[in-house]
Design a protein around this motif. Structure first.
Motif, PDB file in Angstrom:
ATOM      1  N   VAL A 132       0.873  -1.174   0.000  1.00  0.00           N
ATOM      2  CA  VAL A 132       0.000   0.000   0.000  1.00  0.00           C
ATOM      3  C   VAL A 132       0.909   1.224   0.000  1.00  0.00           C
ATOM      4  O   VAL A 132       1.723   1.395   0.914  1.00  0.00           O
TER       5      VAL A 132
ATOM      6  N   VAL B 243      -3.926  -0.150   8.411  1.00  0.00           N
ATOM      7  CA  VAL B 243      -3.636  -1.085   7.325  1.00  0.00           C
ATOM      8  C   VAL B 243      -2.704  -2.191   7.811  1.00  0.00           C
ATOM      9  O   VAL B 243      -2.878  -3.367   7.465  1.00  0.00           O
TER      10      VAL B 243
ATOM     11  N   ARG C 142      -4.196  -5.670   7.257  1.00  0.00           N
ATOM     12  CA  ARG C 142      -3.536  -6.453   6.215  1.00  0.00           C
ATOM     13  C   ARG C 142      -2.039  -6.581   6.518  1.00  0.00           C
ATOM     14  O   ARG C 142      -1.204  -5.942   5.869  1.00  0.00           O
TER      15      ARG C 142
ATOM     16  N   CYS D 202       3.744  -1.404   3.798  1.00  0.00           N
ATOM     17  CA  CYS D 202       3.272  -0.018   3.742  1.00  0.00           C
ATOM     18  C   CYS D 202       4.437   0.871   3.325  1.00  0.00           C
ATOM     19  O   CYS D 202       5.520   0.807   3.913  1.00  0.00           O
TER      20      CYS D 202
ATOM     21  N   LYS E 262     -11.206   0.616   9.004  1.00  0.00           N
ATOM     22  CA  LYS E 262     -11.062  -0.780   8.591  1.00  0.00           C
ATOM     23  C   LYS E 262     -12.327  -1.290   7.910  1.00  0.00           C
ATOM     24  O   LYS E 262     -12.258  -2.043   6.924  1.00  0.00           O
TER      25      LYS E 262
ATOM     26  N   ILE F  46     -12.232   0.069   4.255  1.00  0.00           N
ATOM     27  CA  ILE F  46     -11.277  -0.490   3.306  1.00  0.00           C
ATOM     28  C   ILE F  46     -11.475  -1.987   3.050  1.00  0.00           C
ATOM     29  O   ILE F  46     -11.020  -2.520   2.040  1.00  0.00           O
TER      30      ILE F  46
ATOM     31  N   MET G  36     -10.004  -3.786  -0.129  1.00  0.00           N
ATOM     32  CA  MET G  36      -8.716  -4.453   0.055  1.00  0.00           C
ATOM     33  C   MET G  36      -8.852  -5.918   0.449  1.00  0.00           C
ATOM     34  O   MET G  36      -7.878  -6.674   0.371  1.00  0.00           O
TER      35      MET G  36
END
Length: 463
Positions: A36, A60, A64, A69, A451, A454, A458
């Motif tokens: 990401v 994120v 995930r 990142c 969260k 996304i 995602m």
């Protein structure tokens, strides 16, 4: 014959450029990383936008963990470890692991000083060039803009990225158009233009064309998170993708600040102003309102203190801070005013702990994180009567007033005086109601809503 040769040369040049760009894009798409990429050219601005960046990175990482990142930044001294340390030192956000860093060399193309005229379109087109540099250096599977550079979205789509954004403030809004139509002079509508009928007409045309362009590029995002009711209403009108827009209130440090006692020193009422030293924050209005309240102050009332706390992004902000100090001298209140520049988070908490009230005066502030921080810390807010503070934040809680809304110097001065004259029990009751309302905008609430937003885009971790 010469004309024919010139035309063929031009065609060949354009074809070569098109082939170069196409081959570069194909190469980058083929080498996309499972990551990401967070597009945030200024990772040292110290404002609410930077707090959102670090909270978004953390969210994120939690949601995930299988994805890397990466932060695109124009700050060349930034490193993975320094950014991780900055997140916790300045904002109290502890990342799970350091983010990767991609340094950008072309940040000058998004700086407002590069475009003395037609600043909006200049910065917007410049951001496309900057995002090209970013994505050529590192192409992620997911592209996340946390700084409001909507013109980068079609570029990211071309590179094959899934595009997401967190929009703090629309680059253009119907409110801006209205001010130009009514020829109102503000920080983004110079008096020379406001006073001229023809220049105002030209600017309206410029704004209309830009708003159409902004609507087109904004619609290229797969997910748009917005920070307030006011921002959502404008983005929905401009981007026309209501099903892809989610309101996610920004993360405010309500839990840490709520541990501060509601009782404050009554000998010296302290008014705090937390904001970057940018023109739209209207610090001069606060200073003039403070001076007016001092003139109206009863002889037997305690003399208040005003603390300006903020960060400087560049020399323009530094100059603005110096001019504010000069203005304090002109108003003869320099002994009652303090200036705190680029303070660490722990020092900000200490200052908020001693504040009786907090000042905010930006017109059409998209949300107003500082207002929520005042409320969570037990400082009664005096905020501008528009946008986020009016629509989302400074509202009654269980029938109890949580603060004051004002629009001009006189109204701000009156609110300051009301707080100074307020009995301690009344102030504590209002501060308690404000603190309870601030819980609606907690950092934990941000993580939960972020969260949830996304996840459909995602997915969830496969690890």
């Amino acid at each position: 014959m010469a004309a024919v040769i010139l035309i063929w040369t031009l065609v060949a040049t354009l074809a070569s450029l098109a082939l170069f760009f196409a081959s570069r894009i194909v190469s980058c798409r083929a080498s996309r990383k499972r990551a990401v990429g967070f597009f945030h050219p200024y990772t040292n601005d110290g404002g609410g936008g930077e707090r959102v960046l670090w909270c978004a990175v953390k969210a994120v990482q939690e949601e995930r963990p299988d994805l890397d990142c990466v932060v695109y930044t124009g700050d060349h001294d930034a490193s993975p470890d320094s950014l991780m340390a900055r997140a916790i030192d300045r904002f109290g956000v502890k990342l799970l692991r350091p983010p990767e860093v991609v340094h950008l060399c072309k940040r000058k193309w998004v700086e407002e000083t590069t475009y003395p005229r037609f600043t909006m379109i200049g910065q917007s087109l410049g951001s496309m060039y900057l995002s090209w540099e970013a994505l050529c250096k590192y192409t992620p599977s997911f592209y996340f803009d946390t700084s409001g550079y909507a013109f980068t979205y079609p570029v990211a789509r071309i590179f094959g990225c899934v595009v997401m954004c967190y929009t703090h403030y629309p680059t253009i809004s119907t409110d801006m158009l209205s001010r130009v139509r009514h020829r109102t002079s503000t920080y983004n509508n110079e008096a020379s233009i406001a006073q001229s009928f023809w220049l105002s007409r030209c600017k309206i045309i410029y704004y209309i064309i830009f708003s159409w362009m902004y609507g087109f590029v904004g619609s290229c995002t797969h997910l748009a998170m917005v920070n307030s009711s006011w921002t959502r209403s404008h983005i929905e009108k401009l981007w026309r993708i209501p099903d892809r827009i989610k309101r996610v209130y920004p993360p405010c440090d309500t839990s840490g600040l709520q541990a501060l006692p509601l009782e404050r020193p009554v000998t010296v009422p302290t008014f705090i102003s937390v904001a970057q030293f940018r023109p739209e924050k209207a610090h001069v209005l606060q200073l003039e309102a403070f001076e007016l309240s001092m003139r109206k102050l009863d002889a037997d009332m305690p003399r208040p203190k005003l603390q300006f706390v903020g960060s400087c992004r560049n020399k323009s902000d530094e100059d603005r801070l110096e001019s504010l100090k000069v203005r304090a001298v002109e108003l003869k209140v320099e002994r009652d005013v303090e200036f705190h520049k680029n303070v660490m988070y722990r020092d900000l908490v200490k200052l908020l702990a001693g504040a009786t009230a907090g000042l905010h005066s930006m017109i059409d502030e998209h949300f107003g994180i500082s207002v929520v921080e005042y409320m969570a810390a037990g400082a009664i807010p005096i905020a501008h009567k528009s946008a986020g503070p009016k629509m989302d934040i400074v509202l009654e809680e269980d029938g109890q007033q949580t603060g004051f809304l004002a629009q001009n110097v006189e109204e701000y001065a009156d609110a300051i005086l009301k707080i100074i004259r307020m009995p301690e029990s009344g102030r504590v009751n209002m501060a308690a109601a404000a603190r309870k309302r601030a819980c609606r905008f907690s950092e934990q609430r941000f993580y939960e809503d972020f969260k949830a937003a996304i996840r459909p885009v995602m997915g969830t971790s496969s690890s």
